[in-house]
Design a protein around this motif. Structure first.
Motif, PDB file in Angstrom:
ATOM      1  N   ILE A  41       0.838  -1.203   0.000  1.00 60.44           N
ATOM      2  CA  ILE A  41       0.000   0.000   0.000  1.00 60.44           C
ATOM      3  C   ILE A  41       0.880   1.262   0.000  1.00 60.44           C
ATOM      4  CG2 ILE A  41      -1.667   1.307   1.368  1.00 60.44           C
ATOM      5  CD1 ILE A  41      -2.851  -1.346   2.248  1.00 60.44           C
ATOM      6  N   SER A  42       1.996   1.217   0.727  1.00 61.51           N
ATOM      7  CA  SER A  42       2.926   2.353   0.718  1.00 61.51           C
ATOM      8  C   SER A  42       3.512   2.564  -0.669  1.00 61.51           C
ATOM      9  CB  SER A  42       4.047   2.123   1.734  1.00 61.51           C
ATOM     10  OG  SER A  42       3.533   1.995   3.042  1.00 61.51           O
ATOM     11  N   PHE A  43       3.776   1.465  -1.377  1.00 57.59           N
ATOM     12  CA  PHE A  43       4.280   1.560  -2.749  1.00 57.59           C
ATOM     13  C   PHE A  43       3.258   2.258  -3.645  1.00 57.59           C
ATOM     14  CE2 PHE A  43       4.681  -0.439  -7.007  1.00 57.59           C
ATOM     15  CZ  PHE A  43       5.931   0.060  -7.352  1.00 57.59           C
ATOM     16  N   PHE A  44       1.989   1.875  -3.497  1.00 61.15           N
ATOM     17  CA  PHE A  44       0.931   2.563  -4.248  1.00 61.15           C
ATOM     18  C   PHE A  44       0.914   4.054  -3.915  1.00 61.15           C
ATOM     19  CE2 PHE A  44      -1.790  -1.560  -4.453  1.00 61.15           C
ATOM     20  CZ  PHE A  44      -1.131  -1.942  -5.606  1.00 61.15           C
ATOM     21  N   ALA A  45       1.055   4.379  -2.618  1.00 66.49           N
ATOM     22  CA  ALA A  45       1.013   5.782  -2.187  1.00 66.49           C
ATOM     23  C   ALA A  45       2.181   6.574  -2.756  1.00 66.49           C
ATOM     24  CB  ALA A  45       1.013   5.861  -0.655  1.00 66.49           C
ATOM     25  N   VAL A  46       3.366   5.973  -2.770  1.00 64.66           N
ATOM     26  CA  VAL A  46       4.540   6.656  -3.325  1.00 64.66           C
ATOM     27  C   VAL A  46       4.364   6.906  -4.819  1.00 64.66           C
ATOM     28  CG1 VAL A  46       6.998   6.413  -3.829  1.00 64.66           C
ATOM     29  CG2 VAL A  46       6.131   5.838  -1.559  1.00 64.66           C
ATOM     30  N   LEU A  47       3.871   5.899  -5.530  1.00 66.59           N
ATOM     31  CA  LEU A  47       3.623   6.071  -6.964  1.00 66.59           C
ATOM     32  C   LEU A  47       2.641   7.220  -7.208  1.00 66.59           C
ATOM     33  CD1 LEU A  47       3.293   2.454  -8.434  1.00 66.59           C
ATOM     34  CD2 LEU A  47       5.148   4.080  -8.762  1.00 66.59           C
ATOM     35  N   GLY A  48       1.539   7.218  -6.448  1.00 62.42           N
ATOM     36  CA  GLY A  48       0.556   8.283  -6.601  1.00 62.42           C
ATOM     37  C   GLY A  48       1.129   9.643  -6.254  1.00 62.42           C
ATOM     38  N   GLY A  49       1.929   9.709  -5.176  1.00 61.72           N
ATOM     39  CA  GLY A  49       2.521  10.980  -4.771  1.00 61.72           C
ATOM     40  C   GLY A  49       3.505  11.518  -5.802  1.00 61.72           C
ATOM     41  N   LEU A  50       4.337  10.646  -6.370  1.00 67.01           N
ATOM     42  CA  LEU A  50       5.290  11.072  -7.402  1.00 67.01           C
ATOM     43  C   LEU A  50       4.557  11.583  -8.640  1.00 67.01           C
ATOM     44  CD1 LEU A  50       7.988   8.247  -7.155  1.00 67.01           C
ATOM     45  CD2 LEU A  50       8.190  10.627  -6.405  1.00 67.01           C
ATOM     46  N   PHE A  51       3.498  10.879  -9.028  1.00 63.65           N
ATOM     47  CA  PHE A  51       2.721  11.298 -10.190  1.00 63.65           C
ATOM     48  C   PHE A  51       2.080  12.661  -9.957  1.00 63.65           C
ATOM     49  CE2 PHE A  51      -1.560  11.317 -12.169  1.00 63.65           C
ATOM     50  CZ  PHE A  51      -1.161  11.429 -13.494  1.00 63.65           C
ATOM     51  N   LEU A  52       1.417  12.810  -8.799  1.00 60.06           N
ATOM     52  CA  LEU A  52       0.754  14.073  -8.508  1.00 60.06           C
ATOM     53  C   LEU A  52       1.761  15.209  -8.318  1.00 60.06           C
ATOM     54  CD1 LEU A  52      -2.054  12.999  -6.009  1.00 60.06           C
ATOM     55  CD2 LEU A  52      -2.328  13.661  -8.395  1.00 60.06           C
ATOM     56  N   GLY A  53       2.888  14.916  -7.655  1.00 61.45           N
ATOM     57  CA  GLY A  53       3.884  15.950  -7.415  1.00 61.45           C
ATOM     58  C   GLY A  53       4.406  16.562  -8.706  1.00 61.45           C
ATOM     59  N   SER A  54       4.721  15.715  -9.695  1.00 57.56           N
ATOM     60  CA  SER A  54       5.223  16.230 -10.970  1.00 57.56           C
ATOM     61  C   SER A  54       4.166  17.061 -11.685  1.00 57.56           C
ATOM     62  CB  SER A  54       5.678  15.065 -11.860  1.00 57.56           C
ATOM     63  OG  SER A  54       4.581  14.205 -12.156  1.00 57.56           O
ATOM     64  N   VAL A  55       2.917  16.629 -11.605  1.00 57.54           N
ATOM     65  CA  VAL A  55       1.826  17.373 -12.240  1.00 57.54           C
ATOM     66  C   VAL A  55       1.600  18.713 -11.537  1.00 57.54           C
ATOM     67  CG1 VAL A  55      -0.657  17.384 -12.690  1.00 57.54           C
ATOM     68  CG2 VAL A  55       0.675  15.319 -13.124  1.00 57.54           C
ATOM     69  N   PHE A  56       1.652  18.714 -10.201  1.00 59.21           N
ATOM     70  CA  PHE A  56       1.326  19.918  -9.450  1.00 59.21           C
ATOM     71  C   PHE A  56       2.394  21.001  -9.598  1.00 59.21           C
ATOM     72  CE2 PHE A  56      -1.381  17.273  -6.302  1.00 59.21           C
ATOM     73  CZ  PHE A  56      -2.390  17.238  -7.246  1.00 59.21           C
ATOM     74  N   VAL A  57       3.653  20.609  -9.716  1.00 61.39           N
ATOM     75  CA  VAL A  57       4.706  21.603  -9.944  1.00 61.39           C
ATOM     76  C   VAL A  57       4.434  22.358 -11.239  1.00 61.39           C
ATOM     77  CG1 VAL A  57       7.147  21.887 -10.482  1.00 61.39           C
ATOM     78  CG2 VAL A  57       6.466  20.400  -8.605  1.00 61.39           C
ATOM     79  N   SER A  58       4.041  21.621 -12.274  1.00 60.79           N
ATOM     80  CA  SER A  58       3.713  22.247 -13.552  1.00 60.79           C
ATOM     81  C   SER A  58       2.460  23.111 -13.449  1.00 60.79           C
ATOM     82  CB  SER A  58       3.527  21.167 -14.627  1.00 60.79           C
ATOM     83  OG  SER A  58       3.111  21.726 -15.855  1.00 60.79           O
ATOM     84  N   GLU A  59       1.445  22.613 -12.747  1.00 67.26           N
ATOM     85  CA  GLU A  59       0.202  23.365 -12.598  1.00 67.26           C
ATOM     86  C   GLU A  59       0.435  24.666 -11.835  1.00 67.26           C
ATOM     87  OE1 GLU A  59      -2.827  22.954 -13.662  1.00 67.26           O
ATOM     88  OE2 GLU A  59      -2.819  20.918 -14.485  1.00 67.26           O
ATOM     89  N   LEU A  60       1.247  24.637 -10.790  1.00 67.52           N
ATOM     90  CA  LEU A  60       1.509  25.838 -10.010  1.00 67.52           C
ATOM     91  C   LEU A  60       2.294  26.851 -10.825  1.00 67.52           C
ATOM     92  CD1 LEU A  60       1.240  27.250  -7.299  1.00 67.52           C
ATOM     93  CD2 LEU A  60       3.363  26.141  -6.565  1.00 67.52           C
ATOM     94  N   ARG A  61       3.242  26.369 -11.633  1.00 61.37           N
ATOM     95  CA  ARG A  61       4.001  27.275 -12.495  1.00 61.37           C
ATOM     96  C   ARG A  61       3.063  27.979 -13.480  1.00 61.37           C
ATOM     97  NH1 ARG A  61       7.072  23.706 -14.597  1.00 61.37           N
ATOM     98  NH2 ARG A  61       8.596  23.743 -12.901  1.00 61.37           N
ATOM     99  N   THR A  62       2.129  27.221 -14.043  1.00 61.58           N
ATOM    100  CA  THR A  62       1.161  27.802 -14.974  1.00 61.58           C
ATOM    101  C   THR A  62       0.239  28.783 -14.262  1.00 61.58           C
ATOM    102  OG1 THR A  62       1.191  25.781 -16.308  1.00 61.58           O
ATOM    103  CG2 THR A  62      -0.674  27.262 -16.621  1.00 61.58           C
ATOM    104  N   LEU A  63      -0.176  28.420 -13.037  1.00 62.20           N
ATOM    105  CA  LEU A  63      -1.104  29.259 -12.277  1.00 62.20           C
ATOM    106  C   LEU A  63      -0.484  30.608 -11.948  1.00 62.20           C
ATOM    107  CD1 LEU A  63      -3.860  29.351 -10.764  1.00 62.20           C
ATOM    108  CD2 LEU A  63      -2.648  28.479  -8.757  1.00 62.20           C
ATOM    109  N   THR A  64       0.762  30.616 -11.509  1.00 60.99           N
ATOM    110  CA  THR A  64       1.415  31.874 -11.130  1.00 60.99           C
ATOM    111  C   THR A  64       1.794  32.702 -12.355  1.00 60.99           C
ATOM    112  OG1 THR A  64       3.513  30.664 -10.988  1.00 60.99           O
ATOM    113  CG2 THR A  64       2.277  30.989  -8.948  1.00 60.99           C
ATOM    114  N   ALA A  65       2.131  32.038 -13.463  1.00 60.66           N
ATOM    115  CA  ALA A  65       2.502  32.767 -14.677  1.00 60.66           C
ATOM    116  C   ALA A  65       1.296  33.415 -15.336  1.00 60.66           C
ATOM    117  CB  ALA A  65       3.192  31.827 -15.660  1.00 60.66           C
ATOM    118  N   ALA A  66       0.127  32.760 -15.260  1.00 58.46           N
ATOM    119  CA  ALA A  66      -1.070  33.276 -15.922  1.00 58.46           C
ATOM    120  C   ALA A  66      -1.652  34.482 -15.194  1.00 58.46           C
ATOM    121  CB  ALA A  66      -2.121  32.176 -16.018  1.00 58.46           C
ATOM    122  N   ALA A  67      -1.357  34.618 -13.906  1.00 54.86           N
ATOM    123  CA  ALA A  67      -1.817  35.766 -13.111  1.00 54.86           C
ATOM    124  C   ALA A  67      -3.328  35.947 -13.173  1.00 54.86           C
ATOM    125  CB  ALA A  67      -1.111  37.044 -13.556  1.00 54.86           C
TER     126      ALA A  67
END
Length: 391
Positions: A212-238
């Motif tokens: 279950i921890s392996f599933f959680a790590v996979l999900g966290g890595l996937f979401l983390g990479s997506v969220f870094v990009s989303e936050l960059r877009t959010l702050t740039a779009a103003a």
């Protein structure tokens, strides 16, 4: 309009309640009052855990469990052991909110902390015979750690996470009607296959938690990479200047009086960016956790209704063993608990993947969090326009 110190504290508390302590310029204050909700949670959890341990440690527990009435009462107690600490912490947080703002409540906070550190070890000793002094030292260490985490802002994030978890419970209906039906069609067939029961019967609980921890790590890595990009877009779009009108009059009235929404604001610091990514990650992982618990409950009930004792015995090759969860005995075979845990972990990973890949799920579960951050960025711009030079 001159902004008073009380106005400033109100704005800073607003950021902390939204899980964004990195935005606040200055150190956390009134730490003893701030840790009261966490101490209340720990105290209630410890007491209820002792009660459950005393019940299922009774030699006659298995015999009593054959009674449907006792099984129902015990199950309700199990649920209460989760809900009561959360409710207590929530009520304590409501009590602490105004007292933190007005620098009050220190005496009451000391009483609560002293009760946890000095009185509960005595209760533990009476319940299970544990030594008092080592337990006092252990609980004191917990309190010191809580003070340290709160001083660096983690207490605000944990408090926000607790409130977010409670809010996720309101979305159970949406999860049940939108995310679960298709998943149940797929997983129900797997639930009745021999292989998954054989694996569950052979794998230890520790290894199942690793899966279950392996599933959680996979999900966290996937979401983390997506969220870094989303936050960059959010702050740039103003887009956040459009959200200034969504800021609450209290506590932003003093800041908004005569203020014009700016098109630019100081760039996010690394700490602020990490704080916002963490908020995004926590929100989605909490939603996945709620969904996983819901799936676990559905299959646990299904297993109790549709999988007889003899079927489990034929699938795993031996008599079903008593089930436990977090070292507390539950009214279900251990093999059923293991199967439900695996399916729940897989389902939570599936839910994480669909949050950002499925348009309907993204609109329901992810876009509201982006709106939360946009409003927070608007508040940050106003706040830093007044206090930005005091970094």
């Amino acid at each position: 309009m001159v902004m008073s110190e009380m106005d400033r504290r109100g704005v800073e508390q607003w950021f902390r309640r939204r899980g964004l302590p990195a935005v606040v310029r200055g150190l956390e204050k009134n730490l003893l009052v701030r840790i009261v909700p966490a101490v209340v949670w720990l105290a209630l959890f410890d007491v209820l855990y002792d009660v459950l341990s005393a019940i299922d440690g009774d030699d006659a527990f298995e015999t009593r469990l054959e009674s449907e009435a006792f099984e129902v009462i015990y199950t309700v107690t199990l649920v209460a052991s989760i809900g009561a600490p959360v409710l207590g912490a929530w009520l304590a947080a409501r009590w602490a909110r105004d007292r933190v703002l007005h620098d009050r409540g220190s005496v009451s906070a000391i009483v609560v902390i002293a009760t946890y550190v000095l009185v509960l070890p005595v209760a533990d000793h009476m319940a299970d015979g544990s030594a008092v002094l080592p337990t006092v030292v252990e609980y004191l260490a917990f309190a010191v750690v809580l003070l340290g985490l709160t001083a660096v802002g983690m207490g605000s994030i944990f408090g926000w996470a607790l409130r977010a978890a409670l809010r996720q419970l309101r979305a159970v209906g949406a999860m049940t009607s939108r995310a679960m039906p298709l998943l149940l069609l797929v997983t129900t067939f797997g639930f009745f296959t021999t292989e998954i029961w054989q694996i569950a019967g052979l794998v230890s609980r520790g290894r199942m938690w690793l899966v279950i921890s392996f599933f959680a790590v996979l999900g966290g890595l996937f979401l983390g990479s997506v969220f870094v990009s989303e936050l960059r877009t959010l702050t740039a779009a103003a887009h956040w200047p459009e959200r200034v009108s969504a800021l609450p009059e209290q506590p932003f009235r003093a800041l908004m009086t005569g203020a014009e929404p700016a098109d630019t604001a100081p760039a996010l610091t690394r700490l602020e960016r990490a704080n916002m990514v963490l908020i995004l990650l926590l929100t989605q992982m909490l939603q996945a956790l709620v969904f996983g618990v819901l799936v676990f409950a559905v299959f646990a009930i299904l297993g109790r209704l549709a999988v007889p004792h003899d079927a489990i015995k034929s699938w795993v090759g031996h008599d079903p063993t008593p089930g436990t969860l977090f070292n507390i005995q539950v009214p279900a075979p251990n093999e059923l608990v293991q199967v439900c845990m695996f399916i729940a972990g897989f389902s939570a990973l599936y839910f994480v993947a669909t949050i950002v890949t499925d348009a309907a799920h993204r609109k329901t579960y992810f876009e509201p969090v982006l709106e939360h951050l946009e409003v927070s960025l608007a508040g940050r711009a106003l706040y830093l326009s007044r206090f930005g030079k005091q970094e």
